[in-house]
Every structure is written in structure tokens, then in C-alpha cells.
Write a protein that holds these residues in place. Structure first.
Motif, PDB file in Angstrom:
ATOM      1  N   GLY A  75      -8.571   1.441  -4.086  1.00  0.00           N
ATOM      2  CA  GLY A  75      -8.121   2.680  -3.467  1.00  0.00           C
ATOM      3  C   GLY A  75      -9.196   3.197  -2.524  1.00  0.00           C
ATOM      4  O   GLY A  75     -10.392   3.036  -2.778  1.00  0.00           O
ATOM      5  N   ARG A 121      -9.478   8.020  -7.328  1.00  0.00           N
ATOM      6  CA  ARG A 121      -9.429   6.685  -6.732  1.00  0.00           C
ATOM      7  C   ARG A 121      -9.642   5.613  -7.791  1.00  0.00           C
ATOM      8  O   ARG A 121      -8.920   4.596  -7.811  1.00  0.00           O
ATOM      9  CB  ARG A 121     -10.493   6.588  -5.632  1.00  0.00           C
ATOM     10  N   GLY A 165      -6.489   5.414 -10.145  1.00  0.00           N
ATOM     11  CA  GLY A 165      -5.357   4.725  -9.522  1.00  0.00           C
ATOM     12  C   GLY A 165      -5.568   3.217  -9.476  1.00  0.00           C
ATOM     13  O   GLY A 165      -4.651   2.437  -9.750  1.00  0.00           O
ATOM     14  N   ALA A 166      -6.796   2.776  -9.119  1.00  0.00           N
ATOM     15  CA  ALA A 166      -7.069   1.343  -9.070  1.00  0.00           C
ATOM     16  C   ALA A 166      -6.974   0.718 -10.460  1.00  0.00           C
ATOM     17  O   ALA A 166      -6.450  -0.390 -10.627  1.00  0.00           O
ATOM     18  CB  ALA A 166      -8.443   1.109  -8.459  1.00  0.00           C
ATOM     19  N   PHE A 213      -3.798   3.413  -1.801  1.00  0.00           N
ATOM     20  CA  PHE A 213      -4.028   2.373  -2.790  1.00  0.00           C
ATOM     21  C   PHE A 213      -3.414   1.062  -2.298  1.00  0.00           C
ATOM     22  O   PHE A 213      -2.349   1.035  -1.675  1.00  0.00           O
ATOM     23  CB  PHE A 213      -3.421   2.761  -4.143  1.00  0.00           C
ATOM     24  N   ASP A 227       0.848  -1.189   0.000  1.00  0.00           N
ATOM     25  CA  ASP A 227       0.000   0.000   0.000  1.00  0.00           C
ATOM     26  C   ASP A 227       0.882   1.237   0.000  1.00  0.00           C
ATOM     27  O   ASP A 227       2.042   1.187   0.417  1.00  0.00           O
ATOM     28  CB  ASP A 227      -0.940  -0.002   1.203  1.00  0.00           C
TER      29      ASP A 227
END
Length: 431
Positions: free
Chosen positions: A324, A303, A306-307, A338, A288
Motif C-alpha cells: 500500500g 497502510r 491493508g497490506a 493498495f 489496485d
């Protein structure tokens, strides 16, 4: 008048003799002594006693008015004291005069020692058959204990570890040998010696326990660790504040190889009382990292982006799926965290985490997601003109150029080399 004087004189003549007799009789009673031993009887008695004791036949005894005089040569001052004590115990002795002389002649002084040696030799010769039987019994039980310890493989079939099995073999051999020694002492009628030995063994055990307490604790901890098997050779573990790859487990300590290639020895007792994290036992491991985005941008979009970036990354597993979350809200940023999973058999943890951070940053830069600095930090600099786009900048595929995230076996090779060249005991097997 004359008659009165005559009467008084007569009364005095009558009472004075009686009073005198009473006074003298009460203050000085007559002493009568009966059955008083004669001096000759005392002398005969002491002479007979001296004749019955070896080495005292030549001691002269004379008695006069209850006073005993002892004369002659004795072997030591202790013998003289013993003779005086004997004479004082005879009935009728009033006082004992010591006329004894200590013999300083070397042969005479050595005579008692020679006699004791001869008596001891005779005793040993008489008891030699029993001693040989007792010695043979000890040897037989010692060989029996050795044979039983070599046939104690059933301990491993019961699930005992190698160290516990080795300890069990020693205990079995010790018990059988001890039984043989006790039987031999019983044959020699030395039961008092058995009690003395047990008492000494108890005291010695307490002293040794205090002196070698740490060694005993580490040994017992090694037995428990080898039985529980919390790690194997090559496992990456964290023990308290120490992290490294397991090289070996000995009866006293556990050897780790740190990321710097150093050997780290940790006492087994410390491992038993400290938290232990094994990063290798489960091949799946999650990494993470935090990313801060501007409060003016929708954190949900950042979010999801990023995922999605982590899903496309090599080495990141799709199951469990990367994700995330919004971790915290600051004054000028929204903290996003993340998460991604890797298989440590194929990917290296540090490499994968580093590459994930780089790719997420590149994706945010391309999407125009600002990652602002703290509001209390001011940077004063001129922005250079951009006559030409730098190679790999913008939306080119250079930001997503594959980076090696394969498992790093550098430490694993060093552990294998250490095991190959070292002959130190190892209670672990390769995982």
C-alpha cells in the motif's frame, strides 16, 4: 520657234514606243506551260488504278481539260471519298466531279463483310497449329503453377503464418501462370498485345486499389497480425476503447466476445494502428484500489494493516508481495492505494479486486480507522440504538468469510461453443 517645235516632236516620236513597250511588258508577262499531262494519260492512269482495286473495276473515268468525272456504284460513302482522294493526287487533275452512287443492295453491302470473314477464317486455319501450341503451353504452366502452390509447405517451415502462406501460394501460382501466358503470346507474335495488356492491367490495378483500398489494407493487416501473433484464441485484449475475449482472426477483421456476450468485429487495419493490450499473455495481473482514511489517523498504520489483510486473502500472491502507498493528501482524507497480484489462471480479476476491497474495509472498521465523508457533505439522521450486535458485525470471523475468487470461465465456454458451431475461417490457434 518653229525649229524648237520640230525638235520636241522628234524626241516624242523616239521615246513613246520604248515606254509603251516597257509598260506592257512588265504588267502582262507571257505565261508558258511545258510538259502538261494529256487528258488521255490521266484517264488511263486512273483506269489502271481502279482496275487494281477490288470492287472498283466498273467505275467509269472520263477526263476533259483536266476535270475528272467519276461515275458508277460504290459500296459505301467512305469508298467514294477514297476514290476522290486518289483522283485528286494524280498530276494534272484540276477538279474531280463526283458522279458516284452508293449501292444499297443488301448482298452487295454484305459482300465486304463476307470477304473479311473468309479472310479471318483462312488466317485462323493457317495459325491453328500455333494457337494449339500456345493453348497447350498455357494449360501446362497453369497445372505447373497449381502443383507448385500445393508444394509450398516450405513457407510454413520458414516461419510464415497460415494467411501469409496461403497468400504466398496464390502469388506463386499466379506468377507461373502469367509466365505461360506471356510465352504463348510470344509464340503467336502478339507482343503488342502484351504491352496493351500490361497497360490495361496497370490502369485496372490503380482503379481497383482505390476502390478496394480498405479491403486490401485489412487483408495485409491480417497477414501481419497472423505473422506477429499478438494474441491467441481466448485471450482477453483491449483494442483502443474495445475490450473482449478473442474468438477468431479472419483475413478482414478480428472477432471479440465482449463481457456481455456480444460479438464485436474490429477491422484488422484498425488493430494495426491502435494500441493493443493483452491481459492474458502474462498470467500475472495486478489490481489496485483507493481507500480514504481520516487525516487524524496515522496513515502508516492503515497502510500496513491493508497490506497485511491482502496477504491473508485467498488468491492474492505473496510474490510479488501486496503493498500500500499514500497516493494523495486531501482536505479531510488521506488517499491510500493498495496493490495486489493474482494468477489469472486460478483467480478472476474482478472477483479478487472486489473481495480485496471488502476485506480491507472490514479490517479498517474493526481497527476503528475512520473513512470520513467529504467535509462539504452533511448527513442529518438519528443513530439507532444497538440493543444487540448484528450477526457478523464487530470482530467476528464473518467479515473474513471466504468468498469465491476462482477464475471465471463463462466467456471462455461461450468462445469454445462459438468455435465449435461456426465454420468461419480462423487464422489463430488456441493459446
Amino acid at each position: 520657234m518653229t525649229n524648237r517645235i520640230v525638235v520636241c516632236l522628234m524626241l516624242l516620236a523616239f521615246f513613246l514606243p520604248a515606254a509603251h513597250a516597257q509598260v506592257t511588258g512588265d504588267s502582262e508577262p507571257e505565261i508558258q506551260v511545258q510538259d502538261v499531262p494529256r487528258d488521255q494519260a490521266i484517264e488511263q492512269r486512273l483506269t489502271a488504278v481502279m482496275a487494281a482495286i477490288d470492287g472498283l473495276e466498273d467505275i467509269g473515268v472520263t477526263v476533259q481539260a483536266g476535270v475528272v468525272t467519276l461515275a458508277g456504284e460504290v459500296s459505301s460513302a467512305r469508298s467514294a471519298r477514297e476514290l476522290i482522294a486518289i483522283a485528286q493526287r494524280v498530276e494534272g487533275v484540276v477538279f474531280v466531279q463526283n458522279r458516284l452512287v452508293e449501292n444499297v443492295n443488301v448482298p452487295a453491302r454484305l459482300q465486304p463483310a463476307r470477304q473479311k470473314i473468309q479472310e479471318l477464317s483462312a488466317t485462323v486455319i493457317r495459325g491453328l497449329p500455333l494457337m494449339l501450341i500456345a493453348l497447350g503451353l498455357v494449360v501446362v504452366f497453369a497445372l505447373l503453377g497449381r502443383w507448385a502452390s500445393h508444394r509450398a509447405g516450405w513457407l510454413q517451415h520458414l516461419g510464415f503464418s497460415e494467411l501469409a502462406t496461403h497468400l504466398g501460394k496464390r502469388v506463386i501460382r499466379l506468377i507461373i501462370t502469367t509466365v505461360g501466358i506471356l510465352l504463348a503470346l510470344e509464340i503467336l507474335d502478339a507482343t503488342a498485345l502484351v504491352g496493351a495488356l500490361l497497360g490495361v492491367a496497370g490502369i485496372v490495378g490503380i482503379a481497383v486499389g482505390f476502390a478496394f483500398r480498405n479491403i486490401v489494407e485489412n487483408y495485409l493487416a491480417g497477414v501481419l497480425l497472423s505473422a506477429r501473433n499478438p494474441f491467441s484464441i481466448g485471450d482477453i485484449v483491449k483494442m483502443g476503447e474495445f475490450t473482449g475475449s478473442v474468438v477468431r482472426l479472419t483475413s478482414r477483421d478480428t472477432v471479440l466476445m465482449t463481457a456481455e456476450g456480444n460479438h464485436l468485429r474490429i477491422p484488422n487495419s484498425m488493430i494495426m494502428t491502435s494500441p493493443l493490450t493483452n491481459f492474458t499473455r502474462n498470467p500475472l495481473r495486478r489490481f489496485d484500489f483507493l481507500v480514504g482514511v481520516s487525516v487524524d489517523f496515522d496513515p502508516a498504520i492503515a497502510r500496513r494493516l491493508g497490506a497485511a489483510t491482502l496477504r491473508e486473502m485467498d488468491g492474492v500472491l505473496s510474490d510479488p508481495d501486496p503493498m500500500g502507498v499514500i497516493d494523495a493528501l486531501g482536505d479531510s482524507t488521506v488517499q491510500l492505494r493498495f496493490f495486489g497480484w493474482i494468477d489469472q489462471r486460478n483467480s478472476d480479476f474482478l472477483k479478487a479486486r472486489s473481495e480485496a476491497i471488502r476485506l480491507v474495509k472490514a479490517a479498517f472498521d474493526e481497527a476503528g480507522i475512520e473513512m470520513p465523508e467529504p467535509i462539504y457533505r452533511i448527513q442529518m439522521r438519528e443513530q439507532p440504538s444497538a440493543p444487540a450486535q448484528a450477526p457478523g458485525a464487530g470482530k467476528s470471523s464473518a467479515s473474513y468469510e471466504p468468498v469465491d475468487v476462482a477464475a471465471d470461465d463463462t466467456i471462455g465456454k461461450q468462445v469454445a461453443d462459438e468455435l465449435r458451431i461456426s465454420d468461419e475461417e480462423n487464422l489463430l490457434k488456441r493459446g
